[in-house]
Design an enzyme around this catalytic site. Structure first.
Site, short mmCIF file in Angstrom:
data_model
loop_
_atom_site.label_atom_id
_atom_site.label_comp_id
_atom_site.label_asym_id
_atom_site.label_seq_id
_atom_site.Cartn_x
_atom_site.Cartn_y
_atom_site.Cartn_z
N ASN A 90 88.93 -23.10 25.53
CA ASN A 90 88.18 -23.20 24.28
C ASN A 90 87.39 -21.94 23.93
O ASN A 90 87.14 -21.68 22.75
CB ASN A 90 87.22 -24.40 24.38
CG ASN A 90 86.20 -24.41 23.28
OD1 ASN A 90 86.53 -24.70 22.12
ND2 ASN A 90 84.97 -24.05 23.60
N TYR A 155 91.40 -12.29 14.16
CA TYR A 155 91.10 -13.69 14.51
C TYR A 155 92.27 -14.63 14.18
O TYR A 155 92.77 -15.32 15.08
CB TYR A 155 89.80 -14.13 13.83
CG TYR A 155 89.38 -15.52 14.23
CD1 TYR A 155 89.04 -15.82 15.54
CD2 TYR A 155 89.32 -16.55 13.30
CE1 TYR A 155 88.67 -17.11 15.91
CE2 TYR A 155 88.94 -17.84 13.67
CZ TYR A 155 88.62 -18.11 14.98
OH TYR A 155 88.26 -19.39 15.34
N LYS A 159 94.79 -16.65 16.87
CA LYS A 159 94.94 -18.11 16.88
C LYS A 159 96.39 -18.53 16.59
O LYS A 159 96.85 -19.57 17.06
CB LYS A 159 93.95 -18.76 15.92
CG LYS A 159 92.49 -18.59 16.34
CD LYS A 159 92.18 -19.21 17.70
CE LYS A 159 90.70 -19.20 18.04
NZ LYS A 159 90.40 -19.82 19.34
P1 NAD Z 1 80.44 -20.81 19.83
O1 NAD Z 1 80.24 -19.35 19.57
O2 NAD Z 1 79.33 -21.76 19.62
O3 NAD Z 1 81.00 -21.02 21.31
C1 NAD Z 1 81.91 -20.13 21.89
C2 NAD Z 1 81.98 -20.37 23.36
O4 NAD Z 1 82.84 -19.36 23.92
C3 NAD Z 1 80.62 -20.24 24.04
O5 NAD Z 1 80.48 -21.25 25.02
C4 NAD Z 1 80.69 -18.88 24.71
O6 NAD Z 1 79.97 -18.82 25.93
C5 NAD Z 1 82.18 -18.73 24.97
N1 NAD Z 1 82.51 -17.30 25.02
C6 NAD Z 1 82.46 -16.42 24.00
N2 NAD Z 1 82.80 -15.19 24.47
C7 NAD Z 1 83.04 -15.34 25.80
C8 NAD Z 1 83.44 -14.46 26.84
N3 NAD Z 1 83.64 -13.16 26.62
N4 NAD Z 1 83.62 -14.96 28.07
C9 NAD Z 1 83.43 -16.26 28.32
N5 NAD Z 1 83.07 -17.15 27.38
C10 NAD Z 1 82.87 -16.69 26.15
O7 NAD Z 1 81.67 -21.16 18.95
P2 NAD Z 1 82.47 -22.51 18.64
O8 NAD Z 1 82.49 -22.62 17.19
O9 NAD Z 1 82.05 -23.65 19.47
O10 NAD Z 1 83.92 -22.01 19.11
C11 NAD Z 1 84.69 -22.61 20.11
C12 NAD Z 1 86.14 -22.37 19.78
O11 NAD Z 1 86.43 -22.99 18.53
C13 NAD Z 1 86.54 -20.91 19.64
O12 NAD Z 1 87.80 -20.70 20.23
C14 NAD Z 1 86.62 -20.73 18.13
O13 NAD Z 1 87.51 -19.70 17.78
C15 NAD Z 1 87.12 -22.09 17.71
N6 NAD Z 1 86.90 -22.45 16.30
C16 NAD Z 1 85.64 -22.60 15.79
C17 NAD Z 1 85.47 -22.95 14.45
C18 NAD Z 1 84.11 -23.14 13.82
O14 NAD Z 1 84.02 -23.26 12.58
N7 NAD Z 1 83.03 -23.20 14.58
C19 NAD Z 1 86.60 -23.14 13.64
C20 NAD Z 1 87.86 -22.98 14.19
C21 NAD Z 1 88.00 -22.64 15.52
#
Ligand code: NAD
Length: 247
Positions: A90, A155, A159
């Site tokens: 994730n 990005y 994905k």
């Molecule tokens: P967030 O930034 O709140 O969480 C991201 C997580 O990834 C955190 O726990 C962080 O510690 C971890 N992370 C980031 N860089 C890291 C690294 N270098 N090493 C280890 N861990 C790392 O974001 P989120 O929105 O919860 O995102 C989670 C996933 O969902 C991601 O893959 C993101 O691309 C995807 N996503 C999010 C959204 C949105 O709108 N929030 C939409 C589509 C996809």
């Protein structure tokens, strides 16, 4: 729905990952969450233990870009519990830099965490899952993997690669009883989205047919279904959880 299952969830310290860790614990799984730093891992573990001291959850902070470091942590989970039933890749970063300002280093950085690092977890976990006779691998994709976005080329590219990896691994690992799926969230209320001013959020909501931003729990529910035996014949699927916003 996940009683007794052992799950590893990367990026489990906040946002979608944290909500998924919590959902899995509520449903009887034992979870090892991976984060990027000890401090954020400890904070997440403290808050989960405050919710329910009975939950069996621990954490680690390997550099996800380092194949050996990730393999070592995966091996520790196997040593502790004897198996790994579910791996959720994730952790991810996003980017919206316009092409005129884009550098190849930026592109490499986002591909490194969002794609290459996923393989660092998958390779050692697949060996364990094959030995134990099966398992579930889930990836966090994104709505933009399907429709692209107007800036930040790395990005959506990363994905889309997650989708390709999911489809292909599902076909390769089906005979080993390992299911591989992804969830493709739309705009989801995590720290990043919550920080946006109201005047930016309202137009976003107007563009979502279901007329609300997704909650992290919406995404966690999709992961719960895909990880559970209720999805025993679902593999190679990219499940959109985006209120039908695909533009
Ligand atoms: P967030 O930034 O709140 O969480 C991201 C997580 O990834 C955190 O726990 C962080 O510690 C971890 N992370 C980031 N860089 C890291 C690294 N270098 N090493 C280890 N861990 C790392 O974001 P989120 O929105 O919860 O995102 C989670 C996933 O969902 C991601 O893959 C993101 O691309 C995807 N996503 C999010 C959204 C949105 O709108 N929030 C939409 C589509 C996809």
């Amino acid at each position: 729905m996940l009683k007794g299952k052992i799950a590893v969830i990367t990026g489990g310290t906040r946002g979608i990952g944290y909500a998924t860790v919590k959902k899995f614990l509520e449903n009887g799984a034992k979870v090892v969450l991976f984060g990027s730093r000890q401090e954020t891992v400890d904070k997440a573990l403290t808050s989960l233990k405050e919710e329910n001291p009975e939950w069996e959850v621990s954490g680690a902070w390997p550099n996800l870009g380092d194949a050996d470091a990730v393999a070592q942590e995966i091996e520790k989970v196997k040593e502790k519990y004897g198996r790994i039933d579910i791996l959720i890749n994730n952790a991810g970063i996003s980017d919206s830099t316009p092409i005129d300002n884009y550098t190849s280093e930026q592109f490499a950085k986002i591909m490194q965490l969002n794609v290459n690092a996923i393989m660092n977890g998958i390779i050692p976990t697949v060996k364990i899952m094959k030995e134990q006779g099966g398992g579930v691998i889930l990836n966090t994709s994104s709505m933009v993997s399907i429709c692209g976005q107007t800036s930040g080329i790395g990005y959506p590219t990363s994905k889309s690669a997650v989708n390709g990896l999911t489809w292909s691994l599902a076909r390769e690992l089906g005979p080993s009883n390992i299911r591989v799926n992804a969830v493709a969230p739309g705009i989801t209320r995590t720290d990043m989205v919550a920080a946006l001013p109201e005047q930016m959020i309202q137009p976003l909501i107007n563009a979502i047919p279901i007329r609300r931003i997704g909650e992290a729990e919406d995404i966690a529910n999709a992961f719960l279904f895909l990880a559970s035996d209720m999805a025993s014949y679902v593999t190679g699927e990219i499940l959109s959880v985006d209120g039908a916003m695909r533009t």
